[in-house]
Design a protein around this motif. Structure first.
Motif, PDB file in Angstrom:
ATOM      1  N   ILE A 214       0.816  -1.213   0.000  1.00  0.00           N
ATOM      2  CA  ILE A 214       0.000   0.000   0.000  1.00  0.00           C
ATOM      3  C   ILE A 214       0.848   1.260   0.000  1.00  0.00           C
ATOM      4  N   THR A 215       1.919   1.287   0.824  1.00  0.00           N
ATOM      5  CA  THR A 215       2.757   2.484   0.897  1.00  0.00           C
ATOM      6  C   THR A 215       3.347   2.814  -0.465  1.00  0.00           C
ATOM      7  N   SER A 216       3.879   1.808  -1.139  1.00  0.00           N
ATOM      8  CA  SER A 216       4.454   2.025  -2.464  1.00  0.00           C
ATOM      9  C   SER A 216       3.392   2.477  -3.456  1.00  0.00           C
ATOM     10  N   ALA A 217       2.217   1.869  -3.364  1.00  0.00           N
ATOM     11  CA  ALA A 217       1.137   2.229  -4.288  1.00  0.00           C
ATOM     12  C   ALA A 217       0.696   3.679  -4.096  1.00  0.00           C
ATOM     13  N   LEU A 218       0.626   4.127  -2.834  1.00  0.00           N
ATOM     14  CA  LEU A 218       0.242   5.514  -2.575  1.00  0.00           C
ATOM     15  C   LEU A 218       1.284   6.474  -3.137  1.00  0.00           C
ATOM     16  N   MET A 219       2.572   6.095  -3.017  1.00  0.00           N
ATOM     17  CA  MET A 219       3.628   6.937  -3.579  1.00  0.00           C
ATOM     18  C   MET A 219       3.501   7.014  -5.097  1.00  0.00           C
ATOM     19  N   THR A 220       3.224   5.890  -5.761  1.00  0.00           N
ATOM     20  CA  THR A 220       3.085   5.924  -7.221  1.00  0.00           C
ATOM     21  C   THR A 220       1.898   6.804  -7.634  1.00  0.00           C
ATOM     22  N   ALA A 221       0.828   6.769  -6.827  1.00  0.00           N
ATOM     23  CA  ALA A 221      -0.329   7.607  -7.143  1.00  0.00           C
ATOM     24  C   ALA A 221       0.046   9.091  -7.058  1.00  0.00           C
ATOM     25  N   ARG A 222       0.847   9.430  -6.040  1.00  0.00           N
ATOM     26  CA  ARG A 222       1.296  10.832  -5.911  1.00  0.00           C
ATOM     27  C   ARG A 222       2.204  11.211  -7.080  1.00  0.00           C
ATOM     28  N   LEU A 223       3.104  10.325  -7.440  1.00  0.00           N
ATOM     29  CA  LEU A 223       4.026  10.611  -8.534  1.00  0.00           C
ATOM     30  C   LEU A 223       3.306  10.687  -9.874  1.00  0.00           C
ATOM     31  N   ALA A 224       2.242   9.912 -10.023  1.00  0.00           N
ATOM     32  CA  ALA A 224       1.462   9.975 -11.263  1.00  0.00           C
ATOM     33  C   ALA A 224       0.908  11.375 -11.476  1.00  0.00           C
ATOM     34  N   GLY A 225       0.536  12.050 -10.383  1.00  0.00           N
ATOM     35  CA  GLY A 225       0.074  13.430 -10.496  1.00  0.00           C
ATOM     36  C   GLY A 225       1.188  14.377 -10.882  1.00  0.00           C
ATOM     37  N   PHE A 226       2.414  14.092 -10.398  1.00  0.00           N
ATOM     38  CA  PHE A 226       3.561  14.941 -10.727  1.00  0.00           C
ATOM     39  C   PHE A 226       4.000  14.803 -12.178  1.00  0.00           C
ATOM     40  N   MET A 227       3.643  13.678 -12.822  1.00  0.00           N
ATOM     41  CA  MET A 227       4.098  13.421 -14.194  1.00  0.00           C
ATOM     42  C   MET A 227       2.910  13.259 -15.141  1.00  0.00           C
ATOM     43  N   SER A 228       1.802  13.889 -14.827  1.00  0.00           N
ATOM     44  CA  SER A 228       0.569  13.682 -15.574  1.00  0.00           C
ATOM     45  C   SER A 228       0.548  14.476 -16.878  1.00  0.00           C
ATOM     46  N   GLY A 229       0.098  13.797 -17.927  1.00  0.00           N
ATOM     47  CA  GLY A 229      -0.099  14.489 -19.196  1.00  0.00           C
ATOM     48  C   GLY A 229      -1.468  15.120 -19.291  1.00  0.00           C
ATOM     49  N   ASN A 230      -2.405  14.704 -18.437  1.00  0.00           N
ATOM     50  CA  ASN A 230      -3.757  15.239 -18.457  1.00  0.00           C
ATOM     51  C   ASN A 230      -3.870  16.542 -17.670  1.00  0.00           C
ATOM     52  N   SER A 231      -2.937  16.775 -16.748  1.00  0.00           N
ATOM     53  CA  SER A 231      -2.950  18.003 -15.948  1.00  0.00           C
ATOM     54  C   SER A 231      -1.584  18.671 -16.065  1.00  0.00           C
ATOM     55  N   PRO A 232      -1.306  19.312 -17.204  1.00  0.00           N
ATOM     56  CA  PRO A 232       0.029  19.894 -17.420  1.00  0.00           C
ATOM     57  C   PRO A 232       0.409  20.924 -16.365  1.00  0.00           C
ATOM     58  N   GLU A 233      -0.585  21.597 -15.777  1.00  0.00           N
ATOM     59  CA  GLU A 233      -0.267  22.596 -14.758  1.00  0.00           C
ATOM     60  C   GLU A 233       0.308  21.963 -13.493  1.00  0.00           C
ATOM     61  N   GLN A 234       0.069  20.644 -13.291  1.00  0.00           N
ATOM     62  CA  GLN A 234       0.608  19.940 -12.133  1.00  0.00           C
ATOM     63  C   GLN A 234       1.851  19.117 -12.478  1.00  0.00           C
ATOM     64  N   ASN A 235       2.158  18.987 -13.751  1.00  0.00           N
ATOM     65  CA  ASN A 235       3.279  18.170 -14.196  1.00  0.00           C
ATOM     66  C   ASN A 235       4.590  18.919 -13.927  1.00  0.00           C
ATOM     67  N   LEU A 236       5.412  18.354 -13.060  1.00  0.00           N
ATOM     68  CA  LEU A 236       6.649  19.021 -12.673  1.00  0.00           C
ATOM     69  C   LEU A 236       7.672  19.041 -13.792  1.00  0.00           C
TER      70      LEU A 236
END
Length: 404
Positions: A214-236
């Motif tokens: 679960i811990t690893s999965a939650l981290m991947t979910a957070r990182l998915a937001g940091f590298m998202s193509g659907n939300s460029p304003e959030q993509n680091l």
């Protein structure tokens, strides 16, 4: 504690003598004149202790003992045989049939009470074990119910995690991107993806979070937001430039992620990263490797090249510095980013595939493209490992057709 004791003897006088001696200890006594009668009494109300004569007309005490042991009762019945037999073979036969103890006639009152007391200790232990087993079963049932609930949640979590990789394939005209994600358990710590930077540039990444669950999965979910193509304003990885977006250099992206994990997330979990920015017009690639397995370029000829020098994982070292790796893709070349679940996959003897083993598999699959390449690679990996993977398996494949 008063026990229910059944005395079985074809001699009425002998029964009365035994019953009188037992009653002095405060126990409840029931009498039976034959083995058949005793069986009927046991079926109606099981005693705690049976004291039975061995030699009786009709059903002997030994036959009665055997028949009693074939019945099912909630608790154990302690069985004492009265006998004048002293031969070892006879005693062994009685024990083998199911008797617990023996008393030799004529019976001493003190010895009789001592044998009953010994039986009581056995019954007390049996009852305590039964209570503990009942408590253990209840606890296990509760744990199973809790596990089933968690298992259902993890199955749903896996579906959600798989949904983070919304597209497994996309063609960008003169380049195709294909993704592979295969968690080893319900949820895992691998993540792959891509996003468009501009009409002629794309970003592709492969991430492997430390640990599992679960811990690893939650981290991947957070990182998915940091590298998202659907939300460029959030993509680091993206920087707003006027009305559009430009790209943050790969080494700067790794440094930014490292600072965020260490200062904001404050977790012991870290991750490795391979991120590539691909120019679709020229085939020029700029990459960063942060503790991730070496990116691979497979040339159109089939030759395999390993890139990078390793680098620090993200979230381990303050002020870690990362370097940019540059490589030129020509027509028919492809770039392969993967997690260590591939290179560290063991065979049945525990030997890992390794980088050279992966190069061999890629050579065998060199004639296939896109999903066919990924499927062929996984088939080869399954054959090597026997289908068992202790770690998540993920990869991103960029295939370049050449300059437009």
């Amino acid at each position: 504690m008063a026990r229910r004791i059944l005395v079985v003897d074809d001699s009425r006088v002998q029964r009365k003598i035994l019953a009188s001696q037992i009653a002095r200890s405060g126990h409840r006594v029931t009498e039976a004149g034959s083995g058949e009668e005793a069986l009927e009494i046991c079926r109606r109300e099981a005693p705690d202790v049976v004291i039975s004569d061995w030699m009786m007309p009709g059903m002997s005490g030994l036959d009665f003992c055997k028949a009693l042991r074939e019945l099912e009762f909630d608790g154990y019945i302690y069985f004492i045989l009265l006998t004048s037999k002293t031969e070892t073979a006879e005693v062994a036969l009685g024990l083998d049939i199911g008797a617990d103890d023996f008393l030799t006639k004529p019976v001493s009152g003190d010895e009789l009470r001592a044998r009953i007391a010994a039986g009581e200790r056995i019954l007390r232990v049996e009852r305590e074990l039964k209570d503990k087993n009942r408590l253990l079963k209840t606890t296990l049932d509760q744990l199973q119910s809790l596990y089933d609930s968690i298992d259902r949640d993890l199955i749903e979590a896996r579906k959600l995690q798989q949904s983070l990789v919304r597209e497994r394939f996309r063609s960008f005209g003169n380049a195709d991107v294909t993704l592979l994600l295969r968690p080893s358990g319900h949820v895992g710590g691998d993540l792959v993806g891509f996003f468009q930077i501009s009409a002629s540039r794309i970003g592709v990444f492969s991430i492997d979070v430390s640990g599992h669950g679960i811990t690893s999965a939650l981290m991947t979910a957070r990182l998915a937001g940091f590298m998202s193509g659907n939300s460029p304003e959030q993509n680091l990885a993206l920087l707003q430039t006027g009305a559009g977006y430009g790209a943050r250099p790969p080494d700067e992206l790794a440094g930014l992620l490292n600072r965020i994990v260490l200062s904001e997330m404050k977790t012991e979990t870290y991750f490795t990263l391979a991120y590539a920015e691909v120019d679709l017009a020229t085939g020029q690639v700029s990459m960063v490797q942060a503790g991730h397995p070496h990116p691979i370029v497979q040339r159109a000829s089939g030759k395999v090249e390993f890139l990078g020098r390793g680098g620090f994982p993200i979230g381990l070292v303050d002020d870690a510095r990362y370097e940019v790796i540059k490589v030129q893709l020509d027509a028919g070349d492809r770039l392969f980013l993967m997690s260590d679940g591939i290179t560290e996959a063991p065979d049945p003897d525990g030997r890992e595939l390794g980088a050279e083993g992966l190069a061999g598999l890629m050579h065998q699959c060199r004639g296939r493209q896109g999903d066919a390449f990924m499927q062929s690679l996984m088939m080869q990996l399954d054959a090597f490992s026997g289908g068992e993977f202790p770690d998540d398996v993920s990869a991103a494949l960029i295939e370049f057709r050449g300059r437009p």
